[in-house]
Design a protein around this motif. Structure first.
Motif, PDB file in Angstrom:
ATOM      1  N   PRO A  45       0.808  -1.231   0.000  1.00  0.00           N
ATOM      2  CA  PRO A  45       0.000   0.000   0.000  1.00  0.00           C
ATOM      3  C   PRO A  45       0.838   1.277   0.000  1.00  0.00           C
ATOM      4  O   PRO A  45       0.720   2.132   0.878  1.00  0.00           O
ATOM      5  CB  PRO A  45      -0.812  -0.130   1.290  1.00  0.00           C
ATOM      6  CG  PRO A  45       0.092  -0.887   2.209  1.00  0.00           C
ATOM      7  CD  PRO A  45       0.838  -1.865   1.337  1.00  0.00           C
ATOM      8  N   ILE A  46       1.702   1.411  -0.994  1.00  0.00           N
ATOM      9  CA  ILE A  46       2.513   2.621  -1.131  1.00  0.00           C
ATOM     10  C   ILE A  46       2.422   3.140  -2.560  1.00  0.00           C
ATOM     11  O   ILE A  46       2.118   2.383  -3.494  1.00  0.00           O
ATOM     12  CB  ILE A  46       3.986   2.382  -0.756  1.00  0.00           C
ATOM     13  CG1 ILE A  46       4.604   1.278  -1.638  1.00  0.00           C
ATOM     14  CG2 ILE A  46       4.140   2.048   0.717  1.00  0.00           C
ATOM     15  CD1 ILE A  46       6.094   1.150  -1.475  1.00  0.00           C
ATOM     16  N   VAL A  47       2.706   4.413  -2.727  1.00  0.00           N
ATOM     17  CA  VAL A  47       2.676   5.020  -4.054  1.00  0.00           C
ATOM     18  C   VAL A  47       3.769   6.081  -4.144  1.00  0.00           C
ATOM     19  O   VAL A  47       4.049   6.789  -3.177  1.00  0.00           O
ATOM     20  CB  VAL A  47       1.291   5.640  -4.352  1.00  0.00           C
ATOM     21  CG1 VAL A  47       0.974   6.776  -3.386  1.00  0.00           C
ATOM     22  CG2 VAL A  47       1.200   6.109  -5.797  1.00  0.00           C
ATOM     23  N   THR A  48       4.419   6.135  -5.280  1.00  0.00           N
ATOM     24  CA  THR A  48       5.405   7.178  -5.567  1.00  0.00           C
ATOM     25  C   THR A  48       4.833   8.130  -6.604  1.00  0.00           C
ATOM     26  O   THR A  48       4.354   7.693  -7.656  1.00  0.00           O
ATOM     27  CB  THR A  48       6.720   6.571  -6.105  1.00  0.00           C
ATOM     28  OG1 THR A  48       7.317   5.762  -5.097  1.00  0.00           O
ATOM     29  CG2 THR A  48       7.700   7.655  -6.516  1.00  0.00           C
ATOM     30  N   THR A  49       4.858   9.405  -6.289  1.00  0.00           N
ATOM     31  CA  THR A  49       4.514  10.430  -7.279  1.00  0.00           C
ATOM     32  C   THR A  49       5.804  11.199  -7.574  1.00  0.00           C
ATOM     33  O   THR A  49       6.471  11.661  -6.646  1.00  0.00           O
ATOM     34  CB  THR A  49       3.436  11.394  -6.754  1.00  0.00           C
ATOM     35  OG1 THR A  49       3.876  11.981  -5.524  1.00  0.00           O
ATOM     36  CG2 THR A  49       2.129  10.666  -6.513  1.00  0.00           C
ATOM     37  N   SER A  50       6.142  11.314  -8.823  1.00  0.00           N
ATOM     38  CA  SER A  50       7.396  11.980  -9.156  1.00  0.00           C
ATOM     39  C   SER A  50       7.248  12.776 -10.443  1.00  0.00           C
ATOM     40  O   SER A  50       6.428  12.445 -11.300  1.00  0.00           O
ATOM     41  CB  SER A  50       8.524  10.956  -9.303  1.00  0.00           C
ATOM     42  OG  SER A  50       8.303  10.120 -10.424  1.00  0.00           O
ATOM     43  N   VAL A  51       8.060  13.816 -10.540  1.00  0.00           N
ATOM     44  CA  VAL A  51       8.114  14.616 -11.771  1.00  0.00           C
ATOM     45  C   VAL A  51       9.574  14.836 -12.125  1.00  0.00           C
ATOM     46  O   VAL A  51      10.367  15.280 -11.289  1.00  0.00           O
ATOM     47  CB  VAL A  51       7.412  15.974 -11.617  1.00  0.00           C
ATOM     48  CG1 VAL A  51       7.484  16.745 -12.943  1.00  0.00           C
ATOM     49  CG2 VAL A  51       5.957  15.797 -11.195  1.00  0.00           C
ATOM     50  N   MET A  52       9.938  14.480 -13.352  1.00  0.00           N
ATOM     51  CA  MET A  52      11.268  14.765 -13.865  1.00  0.00           C
ATOM     52  C   MET A  52      11.162  15.861 -14.909  1.00  0.00           C
ATOM     53  O   MET A  52      10.413  15.746 -15.884  1.00  0.00           O
ATOM     54  CB  MET A  52      11.912  13.513 -14.468  1.00  0.00           C
ATOM     55  CG  MET A  52      13.357  13.738 -14.915  1.00  0.00           C
ATOM     56  SD  MET A  52      14.201  12.210 -15.447  1.00  0.00           S
ATOM     57  CE  MET A  52      14.527  11.433 -13.858  1.00  0.00           C
ATOM     58  N   TYR A  53      11.909  16.952 -14.668  1.00  0.00           N
ATOM     59  CA  TYR A  53      11.957  18.074 -15.608  1.00  0.00           C
ATOM     60  C   TYR A  53      13.220  17.948 -16.454  1.00  0.00           C
ATOM     61  O   TYR A  53      14.304  17.674 -15.923  1.00  0.00           O
ATOM     62  CB  TYR A  53      11.967  19.401 -14.849  1.00  0.00           C
ATOM     63  CG  TYR A  53      10.680  19.662 -14.093  1.00  0.00           C
ATOM     64  CD1 TYR A  53       9.612  20.323 -14.709  1.00  0.00           C
ATOM     65  CD2 TYR A  53      10.523  19.228 -12.783  1.00  0.00           C
ATOM     66  CE1 TYR A  53       8.427  20.548 -14.022  1.00  0.00           C
ATOM     67  CE2 TYR A  53       9.340  19.451 -12.091  1.00  0.00           C
ATOM     68  CZ  TYR A  53       8.298  20.106 -12.716  1.00  0.00           C
ATOM     69  OH  TYR A  53       7.119  20.320 -12.033  1.00  0.00           O
ATOM     70  N   HIS A  54      13.049  18.158 -17.734  1.00  0.00           N
ATOM     71  CA  HIS A  54      14.189  18.044 -18.646  1.00  0.00           C
ATOM     72  C   HIS A  54      14.985  19.346 -18.600  1.00  0.00           C
ATOM     73  O   HIS A  54      15.067  20.102 -19.570  1.00  0.00           O
ATOM     74  CB  HIS A  54      13.696  17.759 -20.064  1.00  0.00           C
ATOM     75  CG  HIS A  54      14.775  17.236 -20.962  1.00  0.00           C
ATOM     76  ND1 HIS A  54      14.563  16.888 -22.278  1.00  0.00           N
ATOM     77  CD2 HIS A  54      16.096  16.988 -20.744  1.00  0.00           C
ATOM     78  CE1 HIS A  54      15.676  16.468 -22.821  1.00  0.00           C
ATOM     79  NE2 HIS A  54      16.628  16.523 -21.921  1.00  0.00           N
ATOM     80  N   VAL A  55      15.596  19.591 -17.457  1.00  0.00           N
ATOM     81  CA  VAL A  55      16.448  20.766 -17.272  1.00  0.00           C
ATOM     82  C   VAL A  55      17.540  20.412 -16.277  1.00  0.00           C
ATOM     83  O   VAL A  55      17.293  19.824 -15.222  1.00  0.00           O
ATOM     84  CB  VAL A  55      15.650  21.994 -16.773  1.00  0.00           C
ATOM     85  CG1 VAL A  55      14.875  21.691 -15.495  1.00  0.00           C
ATOM     86  CG2 VAL A  55      16.560  23.202 -16.572  1.00  0.00           C
ATOM     87  N   GLY A  56      18.760  20.716 -16.664  1.00  0.00           N
ATOM     88  CA  GLY A  56      19.899  20.458 -15.802  1.00  0.00           C
ATOM     89  C   GLY A  56      20.940  21.537 -15.977  1.00  0.00           C
ATOM     90  O   GLY A  56      20.684  22.579 -16.603  1.00  0.00           O
ATOM     91  N   ALA A  57      22.122  21.280 -15.461  1.00  0.00           N
ATOM     92  CA  ALA A  57      23.176  22.291 -15.477  1.00  0.00           C
ATOM     93  C   ALA A  57      23.558  22.712 -16.895  1.00  0.00           C
ATOM     94  O   ALA A  57      23.997  23.840 -17.117  1.00  0.00           O
ATOM     95  CB  ALA A  57      24.397  21.776 -14.727  1.00  0.00           C
ATOM     96  N   LYS A  58      23.395  21.828 -17.850  1.00  0.00           N
ATOM     97  CA  LYS A  58      23.797  22.182 -19.219  1.00  0.00           C
ATOM     98  C   LYS A  58      22.875  23.225 -19.855  1.00  0.00           C
ATOM     99  O   LYS A  58      23.228  23.831 -20.863  1.00  0.00           O
ATOM    100  CB  LYS A  58      23.869  20.938 -20.102  1.00  0.00           C
ATOM    101  CG  LYS A  58      22.552  20.353 -20.556  1.00  0.00           C
ATOM    102  CD  LYS A  58      22.800  19.284 -21.632  1.00  0.00           C
ATOM    103  CE  LYS A  58      21.514  18.740 -22.208  1.00  0.00           C
ATOM    104  NZ  LYS A  58      20.862  17.752 -21.333  1.00  0.00           N
TER     105      LYS A  58
END
Length: 438
Positions: A45-58
């Motif tokens: 009974p667990i859930v992960t909500t995640s967001v990856m943004y295509h932005v980094g140091a470069k």
């Protein structure tokens, strides 16, 4: 007896890989361009909500390095509906954990909650995207936090400037020449308007991938996602046109200094292709062959048998646009840096001119099979992999199929790739030396 043990290990690895369940997922786009990936697993009974943004140091301006990493901190400051300082309190008081991290290529935020708090996780990530509060007070607070992090992790840690110095010599044009944490003088000089502009440009739904993984109902989750993320307006399309590096055509040398070390190191670095390529995976195998564990080639030779080095190793730093393959060693006793690089080159020459043994090759296959199983062994890891393969590779299903690429690599291919990229005429040789406190 040794042969029987080895055969047993190979069999166990094969069975583990064969029994590793396929990761089923569903993906689609919202009308505002946000990519959504759903993975249902009702075993816990667990859930992960995640967001990856295509932005980094470069993606930063050359005179404003550190912005992407800074936002990793800044966007926990609060939102229109989450008061300053309340973010972590809300997560912990509802039985959850959360974190974020930044690389040169992307920024990743996630929460892990009991599954009855799925809606809370979605609401919080939608708040981060739709209603962030970016004010001078928050910028000033996080500026001090980032400075302290740099002092702890970079300024006062031995060998912490190792990679920074390799990158600045390997990349002359591409923004990989910088560091993820950036330069503090750039962050000090940045105005509030610049922080707001960075957020407006990169923190938009069409530059983000939302992953919800765990104990969920797909249809109900879709309704919640539409309600919380659907109203967020689409941003302007991001155009990336990074400069290409000129080929390295002859060996060049450099020196770097670190006030926190007493033992020097020798480094050989080679520019390699994008993480998306098959060759990058072959280089992963070569680095494992050379330095994964105490039975690996470099450790066994330089540390264990000849006792020439305190430490020796290799790693393949694969990134979205380029990679950097790095070999290193720290001398023991009267051995010099030149002695170590000569011994390392002997082992590279062997890979280039001889096929590695069947036994070593099978050991590599076992390791990568085991890594594959472990990477998909929990919901948090699955969510990260789904986001990463979508954002950086453009192929979410690599979570299931990348292992097939590793399985198909041959001993001959290892030899060919070593010949192609680990060429003495195409490398940096850097002495990493103690710097006098004076």
């Amino acid at each position: 007896m040794k042969k029987n043990i080895f055969t047993l290990a190979a069999t166990v690895a094969f069975v583990l890989a064969s029994n590793a369940q396929k990761v089923d997922f569903e993906e689609y786009d919202l009308t505002n361009g946000m990519h959504v990936i759903l993975h249902q697993d009702n075993t816990a009974p667990i859930v992960t909500t995640s967001v990856m943004y295509h932005v980094g140091a470069k993606d930063e301006e050359p005179n404003r390095t550190g912005m992407a990493h800074f936002f990793e901190h800044l966007l926990f400051e609060g939102t229109k509906n989450i008061k300053k300082g309340d973010w972590f309190k809300i997560v912990s008081s509802n039985g959850g954990t959360n974190n974020a991290n930044t690389t040169d290529d992307r920024t990743y935020y996630y929460e892990v909650f009991p599954s009855n708090n799925l809606e809370l996780g979605l609401w919080m990530e939608s708040e981060r995207l739709m209603h962030p509060v970016i004010k001078q007070e928050g910028v000033d607070t996080q500026n001090e936090v980032v400075k302290e992090e740099k002092r702890l992790r970079v300024d006062n840690q031995p060998y912490s400037r190792f990679l920074e110095n390799v990158k600045k010599h390997m990349f002359k044009k591409h923004p990989y020449k910088g560091t993820t944490i950036g330069k503090m003088k750039h962050l000090d000089a940045a105005t509030l308007d610049e922080f707001l502009a960075f957020n407006k440009k990169f923190y938009i739904p069409n530059n983000a991938t939302l992953v919800v993984a765990g104990d969920i109902n797909i249809q109900e989750t879709k309704k919640l996602i539409k309600a919380y993320f659907g109203p967020i307006p689409k941003g302007k399309n991001i155009i990336r046109n990074f400069p290409k590096e000129d080929p390295i055509e002859k060996e060049f040398k450099a020196k770097a200094y670190d006030p926190n070390i007493q033992i020097p190191a020798i480094v050989a670095a080679y520019r390699t292709p994008s993480m998306k390529t098959r060759d990058a995976r072959v280089l992963d195998m070569i680095s494992s062959y050379l330095s994964s564990g105490k039975s690996s080639v470099l450790y066994k030779k330089l540390v264990d048998k000849k006792k020439m080095a305190f430490q020796a190793g290799a790693f393949n730093l694969s990134q979205e646009d380029y990679g950097t393959y790095i070999l290193y060693a720290l001398p023991l006793g009267a051995n010099t840096l030149d002695d170590l690089i000569k011994e390392i080159d002997v082992e590279i020459d062997k890979i280039q001119n001889e096929l590695i043994s069947e036994k070593s090759f099978q050991k590599l296959q076992n390791k990568f099979e085991n890594d594959f199983v472990n990477s998909n062994s929990n919901i948090e890891g699955i969510a990260n992999s789904l986001a990463r393969f979508n954002v950086l590779y453009g192929n979410t299903n690599l979570i299931n199929t990348e292992i097939d690429i590793y399985r198909s690599i041959t001993r001959k291919e290892i030899q060919t790739v070593a010949q192609k990229y680990l060429n003495k005429k195409q490398r940096l040789v850097m002495e990493y030396l103690p710097e006098s406190k004076k």
